[in-house]
Write a protein that holds these residues in place. Structure first.
Motif, mmCIF file in Angstrom:
data_model
loop_
_atom_site.group_PDB
_atom_site.id
_atom_site.type_symbol
_atom_site.label_atom_id
_atom_site.label_comp_id
_atom_site.label_asym_id
_atom_site.label_seq_id
_atom_site.Cartn_x
_atom_site.Cartn_y
_atom_site.Cartn_z
ATOM 1 N N UNK A 22 0.912 -1.016 -0.125
ATOM 2 C CA UNK A 22 0.011 0.049 0.069
ATOM 3 C C UNK A 22 0.752 1.285 -0.093
ATOM 4 N N UNK A 23 1.953 1.139 0.432
ATOM 5 C CA UNK A 23 2.957 2.416 0.785
ATOM 6 C C UNK A 23 3.453 2.707 -0.526
ATOM 7 N N UNK A 24 3.921 1.721 -1.141
ATOM 8 C CA UNK A 24 4.556 1.719 -2.548
ATOM 9 C C UNK A 24 3.222 2.433 -3.490
ATOM 10 N N UNK A 25 2.229 1.790 -3.392
ATOM 11 C CA UNK A 25 1.092 2.187 -4.366
ATOM 12 C C UNK A 25 0.837 3.653 -4.180
ATOM 13 N N UNK A 26 0.559 3.910 -2.862
ATOM 14 C CA UNK A 26 0.317 5.419 -2.502
ATOM 15 C C UNK A 26 1.361 6.385 -2.754
ATOM 16 N N UNK A 27 2.606 6.109 -2.636
ATOM 17 C CA UNK A 27 3.800 6.802 -3.184
ATOM 18 C C UNK A 27 3.721 7.134 -4.429
ATOM 19 N N UNK A 28 3.298 6.133 -5.321
ATOM 20 C CA UNK A 28 3.286 6.518 -6.654
ATOM 21 C C UNK A 28 1.928 7.244 -7.149
ATOM 22 N N UNK A 29 1.030 7.031 -6.452
ATOM 23 C CA UNK A 29 -0.240 8.058 -6.801
ATOM 24 C C UNK A 29 -0.140 9.279 -6.398
ATOM 25 N N UNK A 30 0.611 9.472 -5.162
ATOM 26 C CA UNK A 30 0.949 10.928 -4.738
ATOM 27 C C UNK A 30 1.777 11.664 -5.746
ATOM 28 N N UNK A 31 2.977 10.779 -6.330
ATOM 29 C CA UNK A 31 3.862 11.399 -7.204
ATOM 30 C C UNK A 31 3.450 11.680 -8.352
ATOM 31 N N UNK A 32 2.406 11.044 -8.875
ATOM 32 C CA UNK A 32 1.711 11.399 -10.281
ATOM 33 C C UNK A 32 0.958 12.585 -10.180
ATOM 34 N N UNK A 33 0.137 12.850 -8.993
ATOM 35 C CA UNK A 33 -0.572 13.756 -8.779
ATOM 36 C C UNK A 33 0.170 15.268 -8.798
ATOM 37 N N UNK A 34 1.386 14.957 -7.933
ATOM 38 C CA UNK A 34 2.467 16.223 -7.936
ATOM 39 C C UNK A 34 2.845 16.540 -9.127
ATOM 40 N N UNK A 35 3.379 15.536 -9.812
ATOM 41 C CA UNK A 35 3.964 15.902 -11.175
ATOM 42 C C UNK A 35 2.969 16.638 -12.097
ATOM 43 N N UNK A 36 1.821 16.314 -12.034
ATOM 44 C CA UNK A 36 0.739 16.747 -12.920
ATOM 45 C C UNK A 36 0.357 18.451 -12.262
#
Length: 207
Positions: free
Chosen positions: A78-92
């Motif tokens: 869950x931590x890895x998946x959430x980190x990727x989700x956050x990173x994608x939103x921040x990049x956008x």
């Protein structure tokens, strides 16, 4: 990483302003903390994901065997998946700062992401987190602004574990503030005021 890895609600904020991620407690959903997030950080854009684990119909962010007994393998997933989700939103969004707000199970996944990816957040509010394990920080917590709120008689998160978490964060160099009340696991007005002040100071400092 994908912006759509979770079902989520999003609210716009001031162009070029901060981006606030909010994480609900067990049994909540993507709507639970959006209003609180808007109240505490009026200028921030808000992203609120729904936990992808069901515990007898109650949404959570990771599995557990019992109260305070975490499935550590699923927490890592869950931590890895959430980190990727956050990173994608921040990049956008390319925000001026990235903030987090989590309650209970939401505070736990937020804390776990902070430990795994300290670079992702500038400031975070952990309301009634329960971290019954020794965190392994992959990076530095130096200069990270954190607010931890808790109840002196919380039956879910014993104060001794909150104190241990506070000591760990401070030893790691984080700028940590604590806000306590004399109740249990519920969120009380003094916590909300502490979080409002915290986010206001974070924006002023450019965090």
């Amino acid at each position: 990483m994908s912006k759509d890895d979770y079902i989520y609600e999003a609210l716009p904020g001031r162009p070029g302003g901060p981006l606030l991620f909010v994480f609900h407690g067990t049994g909540g959903d993507e709507h639970q903390l959006v209003g609180l997030g808007r109240d505490l950080a009026p200028s921030a854009a808000i992203v609120s994901p729904r936990g992808d684990v069901s515990e007898h119909g109650a949404a959570r962010f990771f599995r557990r065997a019992a109260e305070g007994v975490y499935d550590m393998a699923d927490l890592a997933r869950a931590t890895g998946r959430m980190a990727g989700f956050i990173e994608a939103h921040v990049a956008a969004a390319k925000p001026s700062a990235v903030w987090g707000l989590g309650y209970s199970n939401g505070a736990n996944i937020l804390a776990s992401v902070v430990f795994a990816r300290p670079d992702l957040f500038d400031a975070a509010v952990l309301m009634h987190p329960l971290i019954p394990f020794e965190p392994q920080v992959k990076g530095s917590l130096a200069a990270k602004r954190l607010l931890v709120t808790a109840g002196r008689h919380d039956p879910i998160c014993p104060p001794v574990l909150t104190d241990r978490l506070l000591a760990y964060l401070r030893d790691g160099g984080a700028d940590v503030t604590a806000a306590w009340h004399e109740g249990g696991h519920e969120v009380r007005p003094n916590e909300i005021e502490a979080a409002r002040t915290f986010f206001g100071a974070s924006e002023f400092q450019g965090a």
